[in-house]
Enzyme design. Structure first.
Site, PDB file in Angstrom:
ATOM      1  N   LYS A  19     -36.557  92.345  46.754  1.00 38.89           N
ATOM      2  CA  LYS A  19     -36.586  91.476  45.580  1.00 38.89           C
ATOM      3  C   LYS A  19     -36.964  92.202  44.296  1.00 38.89           C
ATOM      4  O   LYS A  19     -36.318  92.013  43.271  1.00 38.89           O
ATOM      5  CB  LYS A  19     -37.519  90.285  45.838  1.00 38.89           C
ATOM      6  CG  LYS A  19     -36.785  89.217  46.661  1.00 38.89           C
ATOM      7  CD  LYS A  19     -37.691  88.152  47.193  1.00 38.89           C
ATOM      8  CE  LYS A  19     -38.502  88.626  48.370  1.00 38.89           C
ATOM      9  NZ  LYS A  19     -37.683  89.025  49.543  1.00 38.89           N
ATOM     10  N   LYS A  63     -36.138 108.955   8.417  1.00 45.64           N
ATOM     11  CA  LYS A  63     -35.479 108.734   9.712  1.00 45.64           C
ATOM     12  C   LYS A  63     -34.987 107.305   9.924  1.00 45.64           C
ATOM     13  O   LYS A  63     -35.626 106.351   9.549  1.00 45.64           O
ATOM     14  CB  LYS A  63     -36.435 109.080  10.870  1.00 45.64           C
ATOM     15  CG  LYS A  63     -36.715 110.554  11.042  1.00 45.64           C
ATOM     16  CD  LYS A  63     -35.485 111.389  11.367  1.00 45.64           C
ATOM     17  CE  LYS A  63     -35.036 111.250  12.799  1.00 45.64           C
ATOM     18  NZ  LYS A  63     -35.966 111.790  13.764  1.00 45.64           N
ATOM     19  N   GLN A 105     -38.854  92.740  52.301  1.00 47.50           N
ATOM     20  CA  GLN A 105     -39.536  92.107  51.173  1.00 47.50           C
ATOM     21  C   GLN A 105     -39.410  92.967  49.915  1.00 47.50           C
ATOM     22  O   GLN A 105     -39.529  92.483  48.798  1.00 47.50           O
ATOM     23  CB  GLN A 105     -41.014  91.887  51.533  1.00 47.50           C
ATOM     24  CG  GLN A 105     -41.814  91.172  50.477  1.00 47.50           C
ATOM     25  CD  GLN A 105     -43.101  90.617  51.033  1.00 47.50           C
ATOM     26  OE1 GLN A 105     -43.096  89.631  51.753  1.00 47.50           O
ATOM     27  NE2 GLN A 105     -44.203  91.265  50.726  1.00 47.50           N
ATOM     28  N   SER A 109     -39.383 106.356  11.744  1.00 43.78           N
ATOM     29  CA  SER A 109     -40.342 107.304  12.307  1.00 43.78           C
ATOM     30  C   SER A 109     -41.682 107.084  11.618  1.00 43.78           C
ATOM     31  O   SER A 109     -41.736 106.718  10.448  1.00 43.78           O
ATOM     32  CB  SER A 109     -39.834 108.724  12.059  1.00 43.78           C
ATOM     33  OG  SER A 109     -40.914 109.622  11.992  1.00 43.78           O
ATOM     34  N   THR A 143     -12.204 116.464  24.046  1.00 48.20           N
ATOM     35  CA  THR A 143     -12.432 116.927  25.419  1.00 48.20           C
ATOM     36  C   THR A 143     -13.441 118.064  25.284  1.00 48.20           C
ATOM     37  O   THR A 143     -13.409 118.798  24.282  1.00 48.20           O
ATOM     38  CB  THR A 143     -11.145 117.455  26.107  1.00 48.20           C
ATOM     39  OG1 THR A 143     -10.667 118.572  25.368  1.00 48.20           O
ATOM     40  CG2 THR A 143     -10.065 116.386  26.171  1.00 48.20           C
ATOM     41  N   HIS A 144     -14.359 118.179  26.227  1.00 48.06           N
ATOM     42  CA  HIS A 144     -15.441 119.176  26.147  1.00 48.06           C
ATOM     43  C   HIS A 144     -16.252 119.014  24.859  1.00 48.06           C
ATOM     44  O   HIS A 144     -16.822 119.983  24.355  1.00 48.06           O
ATOM     45  CB  HIS A 144     -14.905 120.612  26.218  1.00 48.06           C
ATOM     46  CG  HIS A 144     -13.898 120.824  27.298  1.00 48.06           C
ATOM     47  ND1 HIS A 144     -14.230 121.195  28.579  1.00 48.06           N
ATOM     48  CD2 HIS A 144     -12.549 120.674  27.292  1.00 48.06           C
ATOM     49  CE1 HIS A 144     -13.132 121.280  29.316  1.00 48.06           C
ATOM     50  NE2 HIS A 144     -12.097 120.961  28.561  1.00 48.06           N
ATOM     51  N   ASN A 175     -37.278  83.670  57.514  1.00 48.09           N
ATOM     52  CA  ASN A 175     -36.267  84.731  57.466  1.00 48.09           C
ATOM     53  C   ASN A 175     -34.916  84.228  56.956  1.00 48.09           C
ATOM     54  O   ASN A 175     -34.266  84.887  56.143  1.00 48.09           O
ATOM     55  CB  ASN A 175     -36.107  85.376  58.842  1.00 48.09           C
ATOM     56  CG  ASN A 175     -37.376  86.061  59.282  1.00 48.09           C
ATOM     57  OD1 ASN A 175     -38.317  86.182  58.491  1.00 48.09           O
ATOM     58  ND2 ASN A 175     -37.423  86.512  60.525  1.00 48.09           N
ATOM     59  N   ASN A 226     -33.478 105.787  13.435  1.00 46.54           N
ATOM     60  CA  ASN A 226     -33.166 106.234  14.799  1.00 46.54           C
ATOM     61  C   ASN A 226     -32.446 105.175  15.629  1.00 46.54           C
ATOM     62  O   ASN A 226     -32.776 104.000  15.540  1.00 46.54           O
ATOM     63  CB  ASN A 226     -34.464 106.609  15.526  1.00 46.54           C
ATOM     64  CG  ASN A 226     -35.173 107.779  14.871  1.00 46.54           C
ATOM     65  OD1 ASN A 226     -34.528 108.648  14.280  1.00 46.54           O
ATOM     66  ND2 ASN A 226     -36.485 107.785  14.947  1.00 46.54           N
ATOM     67  N   SER A 267     -46.130  88.489  48.499  1.00 48.29           N
ATOM     68  CA  SER A 267     -44.988  88.712  47.586  1.00 48.29           C
ATOM     69  C   SER A 267     -44.931  87.651  46.490  1.00 48.29           C
ATOM     70  O   SER A 267     -43.982  87.611  45.709  1.00 48.29           O
ATOM     71  CB  SER A 267     -43.673  88.711  48.381  1.00 48.29           C
ATOM     72  OG  SER A 267     -43.544  87.529  49.149  1.00 48.29           O
ATOM     73  N   GLU A 311     -30.807 104.788  22.912  1.00 47.19           N
ATOM     74  CA  GLU A 311     -31.561 105.725  23.754  1.00 47.19           C
ATOM     75  C   GLU A 311     -32.258 104.982  24.890  1.00 47.19           C
ATOM     76  O   GLU A 311     -32.318 105.476  26.020  1.00 47.19           O
ATOM     77  CB  GLU A 311     -32.583 106.475  22.897  1.00 47.19           C
ATOM     78  CG  GLU A 311     -31.913 107.381  21.861  1.00 47.19           C
ATOM     79  CD  GLU A 311     -32.877 107.758  20.748  1.00 47.19           C
ATOM     80  OE1 GLU A 311     -33.910 108.373  21.042  1.00 47.19           O
ATOM     81  OE2 GLU A 311     -32.596 107.433  19.585  1.00 47.19           O
ATOM     82  N   TYR A 326     -34.692  90.889  61.087  1.00 46.04           N
ATOM     83  CA  TYR A 326     -35.563  90.964  59.919  1.00 46.04           C
ATOM     84  C   TYR A 326     -36.695  91.955  60.145  1.00 46.04           C
ATOM     85  O   TYR A 326     -37.260  92.057  61.231  1.00 46.04           O
ATOM     86  CB  TYR A 326     -36.162  89.571  59.616  1.00 46.04           C
ATOM     87  CG  TYR A 326     -37.118  89.612  58.429  1.00 46.04           C
ATOM     88  CD1 TYR A 326     -36.644  89.537  57.133  1.00 46.04           C
ATOM     89  CD2 TYR A 326     -38.498  89.769  58.621  1.00 46.04           C
ATOM     90  CE1 TYR A 326     -37.520  89.592  56.043  1.00 46.04           C
ATOM     91  CE2 TYR A 326     -39.367  89.828  57.543  1.00 46.04           C
ATOM     92  CZ  TYR A 326     -38.875  89.738  56.264  1.00 46.04           C
ATOM     93  OH  TYR A 326     -39.725  89.810  55.187  1.00 46.04           O
TER      94      TYR A 326
END
Ligand code: ARG
Length: 463
Positions: A325, A283, A322, A277, A155-156, A110, A285, A23, A290, A317
């Site tokens: 993490k 463009k 492991q 773009s 709304t909607h 542990n 963006n 690890s 996003e 344990y």
């Protein structure tokens, strides 16, 4: 490299198993916490006479030197080591000889890994809370400048009733305020010290768990050693709090994506926070938003990883743990990255008040207010609702808005209409009238802002 645990084995580990088991590639991120935990442990061993005070002091000093050397780039973490705990112990023994071998007395990896991860998360929670506070301060400052910026509430995703940009921003403030509380709660619950739990059943040495807990800033030692080494609830809770914070960031991002579109044009992002773009020269963006929306999936995945990892584990344990993490580290990293980028993006965004108002003017968002006008003149609400419905239909037919109808048009539906109807359906008046607690009226939103400043943002200064 020969394993510290090689005693009972007669063969070297298959190389593939070695890689699979290791690890170090990710838990090296906890080298500071590991060394902090080890220093507390060895000081306790010295105090209790399990090693001599002199031995404890020498080991503690060398551990601190190892930490500094890693920090300064003088000591590279060996990628061949099994994990960070083994690496530090091996390095200590390289430097101190037999004395280094005494560090692991009365301890197991542990309880060691459990204490490391808790210390690691405490610091990250502090940082995230600070970042959330900065985000809230940014949203509050946008709100303060836009108490009178009328826009449609939806709304909607249909225009519904008039609100202000300030009211809209303060809704997110409440979400992020709850996220802060969830982070605090996670901190409170995790702040018990597993060190001294040993492998699973503590130890026969006369250790002082109160001492190490206090030294490491924990409220108390964990009360049961099996739970101490196998509890990962705090990882679940952290990932859950982080995932929900990301869901909130994602909802805000989604709105900004929509608001940047030509269909809305409510906001223009600064050029430093938007991208172009490769083919369409026109463009601009909202990639940041996003990406935040997209990365929310990772956070939800991290939470799912934690819950799934734990659900079938017997006490205490198991090596499955492991896997905690990478999920927790990814969750921390992703959330911090998103918080650090959304704040300057919001700070530099320019909100288009004219377009917001123009959108408010179309869509009959003052229709409820028009009905309420009739109610105030004595008409039962359901009848008023019917009258305004017919007026809206008339508007749709004519391609007009409610305030463009003539008084004759109004009167044709109800004698109760008078010249003052135009004031009653004026958008800013409609907003001002909604001054109940939590409402969009500038005075109500100002009260909310003041409350946030006196609580969440108290003693807050830019860092
Ligand atoms: N690298 C291990 C982990 O992250 C440390 C604990 C190892 N304990 C053990 N019994 N093998 O969980």
């Amino acid at each position: 490299m020969a394993k510290l645990w090689k005693g009972r084995f007669s063969k070297e580990l298959d190389e593939r198993v070695n890689d699979f088991n290791s690890s170090i590639s990710f838990d090296s991120a906890m080298f500071r916490e590991d060394i902090t935990g080890s220093i507390a442990h060895v000081m306790m061993l010295g105090k209790q006479g399990i090693v001599t005070q002199d031995e404890a002091a020498k080991i503690a000093k060398e551990l601190a030197a190892i930490s500094d050397d890693i920090e300064d780039g003088k000591l590279a973490i060996d990628p061949e080591a099994e994990d960070i705990h083994m690496f530090v112990e091996e390095e200590l023994t390289k430097r101190l000889g037999d004395l280094g071998k005494k560090l692991h007395t009365a301890r197991s990896r542990n309880d060691q890994v459990a204490v490391d991860l808790r210390i690691f998360l405490r610091k990250r929670i502090d940082e995230i809370v600070g970042m959330l506070r900065k985000l809230i301060a940014t949203l509050v400052s946008i709100a303060e400048k836009n108490l009178h910026t009328v826009m449609p509430g939806y709304t909607h995703l249909q225009r519904a009733q008039p609100i202000t940009l300030a009211h809209h921003m303060m809704a997110y403030v409440e979400m992020f305020k709850r996220d802060m509380t969830r982070m605090f709660n996670c901190f409170r619950l995790l702040n018990e010290c597993p060190l001294g739990s040993g492998a699973l059943a503590t130890t026969t040495y006369p250790i002082d768990r109160e001492y190490t807990a206090k030294m490491l800033g924990f409220d108390a030692p964990c009360s049961n050693s099996l739970d101490g080494v196998s509890d990962r609830d705090y990882c679940v809770e952290f990932c859950a709090a982080a995932a929900l914070t990301m869901v909130h960031l994602s909802r805000l991002s989604e709105e900004i994506v929509a608001w940047c579109s030509w269909e809305f044009k409510f906001v223009e992002l600064d050029d430093a926070y938007a991208t172009g773009s490769s083919i369409m020269p026109q463009k601009k963006n909202p990639d940041i938003c996003e990406l935040i929306r997209g990365k929310t999936g990772r956070e939800i995945g991290d939470l799912t990883t934690m819950l799934t990892m734990l659900k079938g584990l017997p006490l205490a344990y198991n090596k499955d743990m492991q896997e905690d993490k990478e999920a927790v580290f990814d969750s921390v990293k992703t959330l911090k990255q998103c918080l650090s980028i959304i704040v300057p993006m919001l700070e530099t965004a320019r909100f288009n008040k004219e377009n917001m108002l123009a959108a408010g003017k179309r869509g009959f968002i003052n229709a409820t207010d028009c009905a309420d006008y009739l109610v105030k003149k004595g008409m039962p609400f359901r009848d008023a609702y019917g009258v305004v419905g017919r007026l809206v239909a008339k508007c749709v037919q004519k391609g007009a808005t409610l305030d463009e109808l003539s008084l004759d048009d109004y009167r044709a539906e109800s004698e109760l209409f008078d010249e003052d109807v135009y004031k009653a359906i004026d958008l800013i008046e409609c907003v001002k009238g909604r001054k109940a607690i939590g409402g969009p009226a500038p005075e109500a939103v100002q009260k909310h802002i003041d409350k946030i400043k006196e609580t969440v943002l108290k003693d807050w200064s830019e860092q």
